[in-house]
Design a protein around this motif. Sequence first.
Motif, PDB file in Angstrom:
ATOM      1  N   LEU A  75      12.520  45.713 -14.612  1.00  0.00           N
ATOM      2  CA  LEU A  75      12.713  46.787 -13.371  1.00  0.00           C
ATOM      3  C   LEU A  75      13.987  47.169 -13.131  1.00  0.00           C
ATOM      4  O   LEU A  75      13.822  48.500 -12.885  1.00  0.00           O
ATOM      5  N   LEU A  76      15.189  47.026 -13.611  1.00  0.00           N
ATOM      6  CA  LEU A  76      16.191  47.994 -13.947  1.00  0.00           C
ATOM      7  C   LEU A  76      16.082  48.943 -14.645  1.00  0.00           C
ATOM      8  O   LEU A  76      16.624  50.063 -14.488  1.00  0.00           O
ATOM      9  N   SER A  77      15.685  48.723 -15.919  1.00  0.00           N
ATOM     10  CA  SER A  77      15.218  49.840 -16.852  1.00  0.00           C
ATOM     11  C   SER A  77      14.270  50.761 -16.221  1.00  0.00           C
ATOM     12  O   SER A  77      14.595  51.972 -16.622  1.00  0.00           O
ATOM     13  N   SER A  78      13.291  50.434 -15.415  1.00  0.00           N
ATOM     14  CA  SER A  78      12.447  51.430 -14.908  1.00  0.00           C
ATOM     15  C   SER A  78      13.154  52.242 -14.002  1.00  0.00           C
ATOM     16  O   SER A  78      12.852  53.330 -14.103  1.00  0.00           O
ATOM     17  N   ALA A  79      13.806  51.643 -12.948  1.00  0.00           N
ATOM     18  CA  ALA A  79      14.489  52.439 -12.275  1.00  0.00           C
ATOM     19  C   ALA A  79      15.849  53.188 -12.731  1.00  0.00           C
ATOM     20  O   ALA A  79      15.811  54.583 -12.342  1.00  0.00           O
ATOM     21  N   ALA A  80      16.427  52.853 -13.569  1.00  0.00           N
ATOM     22  CA  ALA A  80      17.480  53.519 -14.420  1.00  0.00           C
ATOM     23  C   ALA A  80      16.745  54.887 -14.969  1.00  0.00           C
ATOM     24  O   ALA A  80      17.398  55.813 -15.171  1.00  0.00           O
ATOM     25  N   LYS A  81      15.472  54.510 -15.688  1.00  0.00           N
ATOM     26  CA  LYS A  81      15.048  55.680 -16.262  1.00  0.00           C
ATOM     27  C   LYS A  81      14.700  56.756 -15.542  1.00  0.00           C
ATOM     28  O   LYS A  81      14.749  57.852 -15.816  1.00  0.00           O
ATOM     29  N   ALA A  82      14.252  56.350 -14.426  1.00  0.00           N
ATOM     30  CA  ALA A  82      13.614  57.443 -13.341  1.00  0.00           C
ATOM     31  C   ALA A  82      14.925  58.080 -12.684  1.00  0.00           C
ATOM     32  O   ALA A  82      15.018  59.305 -12.332  1.00  0.00           O
ATOM     33  N   CYS A  83      16.087  57.585 -12.841  1.00  0.00           N
ATOM     34  CA  CYS A  83      17.415  58.226 -12.026  1.00  0.00           C
ATOM     35  C   CYS A  83      18.216  58.892 -13.393  1.00  0.00           C
ATOM     36  O   CYS A  83      19.345  59.551 -12.931  1.00  0.00           O
ATOM     37  N   GLY A  84      18.014  58.436 -14.522  1.00  0.00           N
ATOM     38  CA  GLY A  84      18.681  58.880 -15.692  1.00  0.00           C
ATOM     39  C   GLY A  84      20.251  58.365 -15.749  1.00  0.00           C
ATOM     40  O   GLY A  84      21.040  58.860 -16.334  1.00  0.00           O
ATOM     41  N   VAL A  85      20.242  57.009 -15.524  1.00  0.00           N
ATOM     42  CA  VAL A  85      21.487  56.295 -15.778  1.00  0.00           C
ATOM     43  C   VAL A  85      20.888  54.999 -16.742  1.00  0.00           C
ATOM     44  O   VAL A  85      19.979  54.862 -16.989  1.00  0.00           O
ATOM     45  N   LYS A  86      21.881  54.571 -17.142  1.00  0.00           N
ATOM     46  CA  LYS A  86      21.937  53.399 -18.370  1.00  0.00           C
ATOM     47  C   LYS A  86      21.803  51.934 -17.440  1.00  0.00           C
ATOM     48  O   LYS A  86      22.395  51.673 -16.619  1.00  0.00           O
ATOM     49  N   ALA A  87      20.740  51.395 -17.826  1.00  0.00           N
ATOM     50  CA  ALA A  87      20.465  50.041 -16.967  1.00  0.00           C
ATOM     51  C   ALA A  87      21.164  48.824 -17.942  1.00  0.00           C
ATOM     52  O   ALA A  87      21.052  48.878 -19.152  1.00  0.00           O
ATOM     53  N   PRO A  88      21.800  47.907 -17.180  1.00  0.00           N
ATOM     54  CA  PRO A  88      22.317  46.691 -18.101  1.00  0.00           C
ATOM     55  C   PRO A  88      21.073  45.843 -18.569  1.00  0.00           C
ATOM     56  O   PRO A  88      20.157  45.889 -18.143  1.00  0.00           O
ATOM     57  N   LYS A  89      21.416  45.013 -19.632  1.00  0.00           N
ATOM     58  CA  LYS A  89      20.494  44.226 -20.308  1.00  0.00           C
ATOM     59  C   LYS A  89      21.028  42.806 -19.828  1.00  0.00           C
ATOM     60  O   LYS A  89      22.138  42.314 -20.221  1.00  0.00           O
ATOM     61  N   LEU A  90      20.177  42.052 -18.977  1.00  0.00           N
ATOM     62  CA  LEU A  90      20.565  40.534 -18.928  1.00  0.00           C
ATOM     63  C   LEU A  90      19.818  39.661 -19.697  1.00  0.00           C
ATOM     64  O   LEU A  90      18.362  39.211 -19.635  1.00  0.00           O
ATOM     65  N   GLU A  91      20.709  39.064 -20.483  1.00  0.00           N
ATOM     66  CA  GLU A  91      20.191  38.141 -21.546  1.00  0.00           C
ATOM     67  C   GLU A  91      20.300  36.756 -20.924  1.00  0.00           C
ATOM     68  O   GLU A  91      19.594  35.743 -21.322  1.00  0.00           O
ATOM     69  N   ASP A  92      21.295  36.212 -20.169  1.00  0.00           N
ATOM     70  CA  ASP A  92      21.647  35.223 -19.642  1.00  0.00           C
ATOM     71  C   ASP A  92      22.249  35.210 -18.114  1.00  0.00           C
ATOM     72  O   ASP A  92      22.661  36.291 -17.567  1.00  0.00           O
ATOM     73  N   PRO A  93      22.238  34.170 -17.443  1.00  0.00           N
ATOM     74  CA  PRO A  93      22.688  34.211 -16.094  1.00  0.00           C
ATOM     75  C   PRO A  93      24.349  34.740 -15.747  1.00  0.00           C
ATOM     76  O   PRO A  93      24.561  35.549 -14.834  1.00  0.00           O
ATOM     77  N   GLU A  94      24.939  34.505 -16.941  1.00  0.00           N
ATOM     78  CA  GLU A  94      26.353  35.056 -16.780  1.00  0.00           C
ATOM     79  C   GLU A  94      26.513  36.593 -16.965  1.00  0.00           C
ATOM     80  O   GLU A  94      27.370  37.267 -16.386  1.00  0.00           O
ATOM     81  N   ASP A  95      25.412  37.131 -17.408  1.00  0.00           N
ATOM     82  CA  ASP A  95      25.300  38.679 -17.387  1.00  0.00           C
ATOM     83  C   ASP A  95      25.386  39.280 -16.204  1.00  0.00           C
ATOM     84  O   ASP A  95      25.439  40.347 -16.068  1.00  0.00           O
ATOM     85  N   VAL A  96      24.532  38.481 -15.314  1.00  0.00           N
ATOM     86  CA  VAL A  96      24.369  39.160 -13.991  1.00  0.00           C
ATOM     87  C   VAL A  96      25.873  39.438 -13.310  1.00  0.00           C
ATOM     88  O   VAL A  96      25.949  40.392 -12.604  1.00  0.00           O
ATOM     89  N   ASP A  97      26.776  38.408 -13.654  1.00  0.00           N
ATOM     90  CA  ASP A  97      28.031  38.508 -13.033  1.00  0.00           C
ATOM     91  C   ASP A  97      28.868  39.680 -13.608  1.00  0.00           C
ATOM     92  O   ASP A  97      29.848  40.568 -13.271  1.00  0.00           O
ATOM     93  N   MET A  98      28.539  39.644 -15.077  1.00  0.00           N
ATOM     94  CA  MET A  98      29.433  40.488 -15.901  1.00  0.00           C
ATOM     95  C   MET A  98      29.126  41.883 -15.732  1.00  0.00           C
ATOM     96  O   MET A  98      29.860  42.793 -16.076  1.00  0.00           O
ATOM     97  N   ASN A  99      27.836  42.283 -15.452  1.00  0.00           N
ATOM     98  CA  ASN A  99      27.355  43.485 -15.430  1.00  0.00           C
ATOM     99  C   ASN A  99      26.744  43.922 -13.773  1.00  0.00           C
ATOM    100  O   ASN A  99      25.826  44.621 -13.679  1.00  0.00           O
ATOM    101  N   TRP A 100      27.399  43.277 -12.917  1.00  0.00           N
ATOM    102  CA  TRP A 100      27.001  43.424 -11.662  1.00  0.00           C
ATOM    103  C   TRP A 100      27.451  44.844 -11.007  1.00  0.00           C
ATOM    104  O   TRP A 100      26.526  45.340 -10.218  1.00  0.00           O
ATOM    105  N   ARG A 101      28.269  45.350 -11.368  1.00  0.00           N
ATOM    106  CA  ARG A 101      28.707  46.795 -11.226  1.00  0.00           C
ATOM    107  C   ARG A 101      27.650  47.692 -11.541  1.00  0.00           C
ATOM    108  O   ARG A 101      27.353  48.740 -11.038  1.00  0.00           O
ATOM    109  N   LYS A 102      27.097  47.674 -12.845  1.00  0.00           N
ATOM    110  CA  LYS A 102      26.073  48.328 -13.414  1.00  0.00           C
ATOM    111  C   LYS A 102      24.685  48.228 -12.565  1.00  0.00           C
ATOM    112  O   LYS A 102      24.158  49.069 -12.159  1.00  0.00           O
ATOM    113  N   VAL A 103      24.555  47.012 -12.079  1.00  0.00           N
ATOM    114  CA  VAL A 103      23.346  46.721 -11.250  1.00  0.00           C
ATOM    115  C   VAL A 103      23.305  47.565 -10.005  1.00  0.00           C
ATOM    116  O   VAL A 103      22.388  48.241  -9.666  1.00  0.00           O
TER     117      VAL A 103
END
Length: 818
Positions: free
Chosen positions: A61-89
Amino acid sequence: MDSSQDFNSLQEGIQKALISTIKSANRIASHDLAFQRTVNPDVAEQLDDQTSRILDLSTRLLSSAAKACGVKAPKLEDPEDVDMNWRKVVDVVDSVLEKADRALDEYTGLIKQRDNGDSDSNSKTKQAKSTSKVIRNANVKKPQLDFEIPPNNFPDGPWKPLLTEKPHAKVPLEDSLVTFVGDNGTTQYKHPYEPEILSMQYPDRVFQVLDPIPPQPVETTSATWVDTYEGVLEMLQELKQAKEIAVDLEHHDFRTYIGLVSLLQISTREKDWIVDTLKPWRHKLQVLNEVFADPTIVKVFHGAYMDMVWLQRDLGLYVNGLFDTFFASDALHYSSRSLAFLLSKFVNFDADKRYQLADWRIRPIPEEMLFYARSDTHFLLYIYDKIRNDLVQVSDRSNPDKDLIGRVLEKSRELSLSRHEHPEFNEETGEGSRGWYNFVLKNSHLGYKSEQFAVFRALWKWRDVTARTEDENPNFVLGTNNLVDIARANPPDAKALHSLLPLTAALARSRVNEIWSQIQELKAQGGPTLLQFFTSRDPATLRHNAAAPRATRAQNAALKMEEAAIAAKLPRSQLFGDVAVSSRWDGTKEAEIAEEEDYFPFPWQRFVEDITDYVPVAEPVPAEETVKEPVPPPEVEKDEEFTLRRGQKRKSEAIENDEPSPSEDESASDNDEEMEDDNRDSNAVIEIEAEEPPPKAARKAKKLEKKRKREEAKKAQEQQHLELRTKRQEEKLARKAQRKTQTQQQADTGDRAKYQAVPFDYSKAASVLHAKREDTKAAAPEDKKKVFDPYAKTGDDEIKPARRMPPIRGERSATFKK
């Protein structure tokens, strides 16, 4: 089914699924999942599967939204990535919302539609491949050792500007280098370009909507590295031809006491430069003031709060004509104010901010770090064009509240007036930019005892002196957290102190004996606890010593160890003013309460110590002057004896005037009189006399005499009422006779009018069809009810008094009954 119905059904289906998912998530979160995972392996497996599925859906979902806006979407592989990449989300979500808002504004015509060459349609800007490791603290030779003007960490006066010349001056340099006394009581030099900045007017093009000028392709161009003074002069000639320039700095402060400007990045519309500012001749870069102080050239910075101070401290550069894009982002209420967000929003560039804290003293600088340094200014002028246009479009120059562009420029002007001052440290109070007061104010929960607080102050002082001597950052000498732990432990000897020092603090471990001797010396002198220190900073204590200059107030505020940590309660609240706490507190009790009760002052009370409406507390008189002879207590007067007796009934004038007239019913009058006699005692008046009561016979005679007088007065009053009523009846009969005479005269006049010829009035003729109805109506008896006449004279009727209210029976008081 049309498209609108399809969308409505899709929206309802998504909303129902979302509500169901949220409810399920809330129910799951209320259970102890860790316990269930431990007890039941199947639950753990199911939770892992669902977590992987949700993360995969979120990433898509983030990749689809980021592609429409021309920004880079974070990749969430484990729950810790949500906190580490929250700013990008958050950036992706904000970009989607902003694009939707802009699309609505374009559709409604609020803003102009974007051109085809806008940044949203451009391809992603390529950048060099980043290295896997960023060098933060390199082991290199200190460049400040080779400076022609070395840093002075032990100043003996105020910091003086490095200027030797003043281009674009309205006030000569000699007249600009003057001193003044600051708010903290210290002497400082004024900003040398203050008159020029205050009188400067921004060019007219800043207030106009102009087409943005796209930057040069970053793939086919490169920055010019400048590490010679000749290269600086060549760059200066090209900068003079520009109308706007973008500027940024790279700073290092871990291996130096006051910090070092390591790089200076400058960009125009056509070219980029990166200047090495760690050369021995770095102070000669003040020649760039021919451009930096030129008010016709706009200098674009982002977040220039510290850049203004660093430029004048290290390079002698002063900025006149500043435009800070941080203030513009704040005025337009962007979701983020960072430069990385602006780069992503306007040019689709993903800046790698890992190099923001890199060690920029490294020479030669790696290619990846040079690319990052160049990107901070290469796109900044294009961002300036875009954000300035947005500000101008939403601004109303005639309304100060809606003049956003004017507000941004005014804030930028104020920021360019920032001045550098030497870092200070007061050993007694801990105040100053390098002092410990602000630290203990934020961490007052430490609660140091006397010896612990002495260890803390001794370590802080030794660390600051060592950092100045070795030109190192205080945290490099000894970390603040390590210092706090050592003070709490309060080591008993030098060996214990050595064991508490971290391995990274090489300077501290090699000088442990020096540190221990200073700790022992400060302990021997004694000192307050942390609680006593805060008490000594109480406004009442400081105001008691207000006669001393502000610079020496710290010495007067020190407490003796044998004194308790108490302070007199102020007679007036410094926070709430004259607010009554309780009605029991009056002026006579405040002094006693202030002496008996202790209180702990809040740390922020020192900031209200200079109020003007403070009422000083009277200083206590010495003990020898207050000794007086005891005053005997006042004699209490004895009450005289008195006797309560039953008094006689006394009517008020209002009651006497309201007596009923003799025309009223005689039985009612008799009943009232009987009720009055029966309840005579209830209306009695209590009289207090000091003499002995009279004999019974005398009382009875006196009572009969009063009764006789009362009956005579009553008969006289009845006679008066009777005469008044007779007079009114005679007047009434006279008025009736007069009205009768007037009626007879009117009747005679009507008879004469009957014989005069008048036209027949059919509207008043008798009805032929309804003759029986009218006959019946005429034969019916007339209603004897009196019709209300609004024009009647109410004054013709006699005045009727109100009936007396009978006394209340059954509630007679027997308090004084014999």
